[in-house]
Scaffold this motif. Structure first.
Motif, PDB file in Angstrom:
ATOM      1  N   TRP A   1      21.081  33.954   1.252  1.00 54.11           N
ATOM      2  CA  TRP A   1      21.638  34.710   0.132  1.00 54.11           C
ATOM      3  C   TRP A   1      21.149  36.148   0.272  1.00 54.11           C
TER       4      TRP A   1
ATOM      5  N   SER B   1      22.345  36.564  -5.878  1.00 56.63           N
ATOM      6  CA  SER B   1      23.556  36.119  -5.184  1.00 56.63           C
ATOM      7  C   SER B   1      24.059  34.729  -5.595  1.00 56.63           C
ATOM      8  N   PRO B   2      23.176  33.734  -5.695  1.00 59.11           N
ATOM      9  CA  PRO B   2      23.698  32.417  -6.061  1.00 59.11           C
ATOM     10  C   PRO B   2      24.424  32.451  -7.412  1.00 59.11           C
TER      11      PRO B   2
ATOM     12  N   ALA C   1      27.736  34.099  -7.030  1.00 55.83           N
ATOM     13  CA  ALA C   1      28.636  33.176  -6.335  1.00 55.83           C
ATOM     14  C   ALA C   1      29.229  32.182  -7.329  1.00 55.83           C
ATOM     15  N   ARG C   2      28.379  31.682  -8.198  1.00 53.75           N
ATOM     16  CA  ARG C   2      28.847  30.692  -9.170  1.00 53.75           C
ATOM     17  C   ARG C   2      29.944  31.294 -10.052  1.00 53.75           C
TER      18      ARG C   2
ATOM     19  N   LEU D   1      32.349  28.897  -0.007  1.00 51.07           N
ATOM     20  CA  LEU D   1      31.216  29.380  -0.795  1.00 51.07           C
ATOM     21  C   LEU D   1      30.654  28.246  -1.666  1.00 51.07           C
ATOM     22  N   GLU D   2      31.584  27.479  -2.222  1.00 48.43           N
ATOM     23  CA  GLU D   2      31.160  26.363  -3.056  1.00 48.43           C
ATOM     24  C   GLU D   2      30.361  25.346  -2.232  1.00 48.43           C
TER      25      GLU D   2
ATOM     26  N   LEU E   1      28.679  26.025   0.467  1.00 53.01           N
ATOM     27  CA  LEU E   1      27.392  26.635   0.783  1.00 53.01           C
ATOM     28  C   LEU E   1      26.404  26.411  -0.342  1.00 53.01           C
ATOM     29  N   GLN E   2      26.916  26.526  -1.556  1.00 50.06           N
ATOM     30  CA  GLN E   2      26.038  26.350  -2.701  1.00 50.06           C
ATOM     31  C   GLN E   2      25.496  24.945  -2.766  1.00 50.06           C
ATOM     32  N   MET E   3      26.366  24.003  -2.398  1.00 48.26           N
ATOM     33  CA  MET E   3      25.948  22.617  -2.413  1.00 48.26           C
ATOM     34  C   MET E   3      24.914  22.335  -1.318  1.00 48.26           C
TER      35      MET E   3
ATOM     36  N   GLY F   1      22.978  24.485   0.236  1.00 54.88           N
ATOM     37  CA  GLY F   1      21.747  25.236   0.056  1.00 54.88           C
ATOM     38  C   GLY F   1      21.470  26.169   1.224  1.00 54.88           C
TER      39      GLY F   1
END
Ligand code: ADP
Ligand code: ZN
Length: 821
Positions: A193, A198-199, A202-203, A222-223, A225-227, A229
């Protein structure tokens, strides 16, 4: 043994050199005057070998003139030896005890990047007269002349190999070979990030797009990536189709993520380093630690068997001992079974030791292994942690070796040679370097337990769990009684329990033992089972790919529509694999989320860890898997563990079946209920009365060991003997059989009696990759060491060479000392 005095003595004129082959004798070469000052034992050299050139390792320097003509060494490749006296002694011992080539051992001990590797190059020998060449040949020569050196394999890709051959014949081009030594340090792209906001950004962005119904590919990515980590290496991210480098860069353009190059063995970004978090040992742990410390203080070899129930805090004892050894200015080595090398374990060591740790595992690339090896060799890192082959890690000034889960079968290398047992190699290494060796287990092998009884090691016990967690209650479900009370593969009580757990938002693990046991196709009309055309084993059916596969040689074919025997369209899937089990479970629990973990789903680099961390994040309710799930069972919300087929291990034709079953079941039983929630474990079995199963149910290792040792003693199985297995392999069955019979006859003569020789007989899998296999087992006195084994086998093979029926070498004989399987 190595003659240490001869190291660095420039007077000697001959060097004994070994190559990575099964040949057990070294080859003697002459040392030219020009190289005399550079010669070191343990260095690599470049020498003529048969009709080419090769890299070898110098194992001795002397002045005994041989009675044959010697060739000269051409080049010394290492300024400093890559193997020190300690590693030379260790590899020599392995070569003698496990009866294989010394070079084979050294090859296994060095990272591939330092191995016996050379490259062929091509260059212009004589400038050609242009008019003698056709256009293609002119092109080839021009391009090659432009470069200083040209890799032969590249040239063969670029131009027709025949054209190159022709130019060689004409004397225009020549091929030469050079040792390949250069290795650049490896770096990898790491995505992070951009900053701590950034996280969140992103959300928001994802939400915005979702509201507007505009999910571009990069937003989806992106989603994901969030999952998953961040930070994470690009090579790991790119295992997901969505996360190609184009898309990652697209996201970077939004300013959300950024990339940098880091050394790919660097793990510091992943784990926290906080030595203050060292735990205080409880009384039992402290007592064990004190014992080990006394050996560390004396700086002498000592061997401990740390017998502690699962969760009793063995790992904490290892950590304290390692800390002690570092404080003494020495280094440590930690061996874990391959599948035990999880991020969870690395994290615990990293927390205390930080960058002092080099992690070695089989999935590192050649360069990464090399980097890790170098960092230990030059003392930059002082602790190595890794699986079997890490026993060779060049830890400097080694003071302590830990062998965690010493009973684990993955410590034994079966094929190819050297067929060593890493635990026993660790003990020998400890002996050579005067280091302490700590073998830990909740279910010590019979061999180690017996060793402790005989005073070869000191037994240290941990009987309690420090966090007061209780060992879970185990219920045995006798399948004979539940025949009509099953939900698919699951007996009703287990089914109810799982249902309960899932309703309470708890989790369940179902273990399915699939060793050598898989789904297959069978014709419902004639009973025919499709077999591998190369190996005499049934083919495994992979439903998702509609494919039949051989798990020995890798042969694959599309699922046939009709039976190859009777021609009817009646092939049905039988047996069951984890995949089928997963399907059956999802039929029974349609609302639950399932995860599957077995060999097929974990072949990717970090797949094993990925699945476990998904389960830990509670992205699934039930985890279905093979015995590899047994190693990761450390989840606070798991309250039910079921073993679908607790007795499969017994179907294997080996005297170790009971030991294996006990280890597997107690591993599973001991893993559940680690935290405050109480865990329940269920064993489904057809043999509810089996003593090993009962002992595992009662968490009673002593009872199991008592019976097991008594049984082994009557039949003279290890630890009351040492088993050497001879495997005979060849393409013509009658030849294989003949060789096996002649060889076995000689063996019987050598050991003077039939009692200790079993066989020859066809192997359990009697044909692999078109090779027929026979085998003979030899039982010898377990106190026999390298010297006796080498002596016996030297004589046997010498005798065999005279009497062998087959002058060609079409039948191979493999020796496996302390064979496990
Ligand atoms: P083992 O290696 O024997 O399976 P672990 O070392 O993993 O056991 O210990 C089990 C759990 O108990 C871990 O969560 C560990 O952090 C914790 N633990 C171990 N020793 C102590 C201690 N002395 N004080 C507090 N917690 C401990
Ligand atoms: Zn096959």
């Amino acid at each position: 043994m190595i003659n240490l005095l001869s190291i660095n003595l420039p007077l000697h004129s001959y060097a004994d050199i070994i190559f990575p082959t099964a040949v057990r004798q070294p080859f003697t070469y002459q040392i030219p005057d020009s190289l005399r000052n550079d010669m070191r034992i343990g260095s690599r050299v470049w020498v003529p070998f048969q009709r080419r050139k090769a890299i070898g390792v110098v194992v001795n320097i002397h002045s005994d003139t041989p009675d044959f003509n010697t060739r000269s060494i051409e080049q010394v490749l290492d300024e400093e030896p890559i193997l020190n006296a300690e590693m030379l002694s260790l590899t020599e011992w392995i070569h003698r005890f496990y009866y294989c080539g010394w070079g084979e051992v050294i090859q296994a001990a060095l990272p591939a990047g330092l191995n016996f590797y050379s490259e062929k190059y091509i260059r212009i020998k004589n400038l050609p007269d242009e008019k003698d060449l056709n256009e293609e040949e002119q092109n080839i020569c021009e391009e090659i002349a432009e470069k200083e050196s040209y890799l032969l394999k590249e040239a063969k890709k670029r131009w027709p190999p025949a054209a190159i051959k022709k130019l060689q014949k004409k004397g225009i081009l020549e091929v030469w070979e050079e040792p390949e030594l250069k290795i650049a340090p490896s770096t990898s792209r790491l995505w992070e990030w951009t900053d701590e906001d950034s996280p969140g950004k992103a959300r928001e962005l994802i939400e915005d797009h979702r509201e507007q119904d505009k999910m571009y590919k990069w937003v989806e990515a992106l989603e994901l990536l969030q999952m998953l980590g961040l930070p994470e290496f690009q090579k790991n991210l790119s295992r997901h189709e969505l996360l190609d480098s184009y898309t990652l860069n697209r996201i970077a353009d939004e300013g959300l993520i950024s990339a940098r190059e880091v050394e790919s063995t660097d793990i510091s970004f992943k784990y926290e380093h906080d030595p203050e978090k060292l735990k205080k040992l409880n009384d039992e742990q402290e007592a064990a630690f004190r014992e080990i410390k006394s050996a560390l203080d004396e700086e002498k070899f000592a061997n401990y068997l740390l017998f502690g129930i699962t969760g009793s805090g063995k790992t904490e004892v290892y950590i304290h001992a390692l800390k002690e050894v570092l404080e003494k200015g020495k280094g440590g080595l930690v061996l874990v079974p391959e599948i035990g090398l999880t991020p969870q374990i690395v994290k615990r060591f990293y927390q205390i030791f930080g960058d002092d740790i080099a992690v070695l595992h089989s999935r590192l690339t050649v360069r990464e292994k090399y980097d890790a090896w170098r960092s230990l060799q030059n003392g930059e890192k002082r602790i190595a942690i890794g699986a079997r082959s890490a026993v060779f890690a060049p830890v400097q000034n080694l003071g302590l070796i830990i062998v965690d889960e010493e009973h684990d079968a993955s410590y034994k290398q079966e094929d190819p040679a050297p067929r060593y047992h890493a635990r026993d190699v660790a003990i020998m290494r400890g002996t050579i370097t005067e280091a302490a060796v700590v073998m830990g287990s909740a279910t010590p092998s019979m061999v180690s337990l017996y060793g402790a009884k005989k005073g070869k090691s000191t037994l240290l016990s941990l009987t309690k769990r420090p966090l007061n967690a209780k060992l879970p209650e185990v219920k045995v479900l006798d399948l004979k009684q539940y025949r009509s009370a099953m939900k698919g593969p699951i007996a009703i009580p287990l089914y109810e329990k799982i249902k309960d757990a899932v309703e309470k938002n708890e989790q369940a693990i179902l273990l399915y033992n699939r060793r050598g046991y898989a789904s297959f196709l069978q014709c419902e009309t004639c009973g025919h089972i499709p077999e591998c055309p190369n190996c005499s084993v049934s083919l495994t059916y992979h439903k998702s790919k509609r494919q039949l596969r051989c798990h020995y040689c890798g042969y694959a074919a599309r699922r046939p529509d009709i039976c190859g025997e009777c021609g009817k369209a009646a092939l049905e899937a039988m047996g069951s694999g984890t995949q089928q089990l997963e399907e059956q479970i999802s039929d029974i629990f349609p609302e639950t989320r399932l995860l599957r973990m077995d060999f097929d789903t974990t072949s990717g680099r970090d797949a094993h860890a990925d699945i476990l961390s998904k389960f830990a994040r509670k992205e699934a309710d039930i985890l279905v898997g093979t015995q590899i799930v047994g190693k990761g069972l450390d989840f606070p919300d798991v309250t039910v563990v079921g073993v679908i087929n607790a007795d499969t291990e017994l179907a294997f034709p080996t005297f170790r079946a009971g030991e294996r079953m006990y280890q597997l079941l107690s591993q599973v039983a001991g893993r559940s209920g680690r935290a405050d929630k109480e865990g329940k474990v269920y064993f489904q079995t057809w043999q509810a009365d089996h003593p090993a199963l009962k002992a595992a149910k009662n968490h009673d290792y002593k009872e199991f060991a008592r019976r097991e040792l008594a049984f082994r003693k009557t039949l003279k199985y290890p630890p009351y003997s040492r088993i050497i297995r001879f495997a005979f392999k060849g393409k013509r069955e009658h030849r294989v059989r003949q060789v096996a019979e002649v060889f076995t006859g000689i063996l019987i003569e050598q050991v003077g009696g039939f009692d200790s020789v079993l066989g020859p007989s066809p192997s359990a899998v009697s044909k692999v990759q078109k090779f027929f296999r026979w085998e003979t087992l030899l039982k010898i006195d377990p106190t026999n060491g390298a010297k006796a084994i080498e002596h016996l086998l030297d004589k046997t093979f010498a005798d065999y060479d005279e009497k062998k029926p087959d002058k060609s070498t079409s039948v191979r004989i493999n020796v496996n000392v302390d064979a496990l399987e």
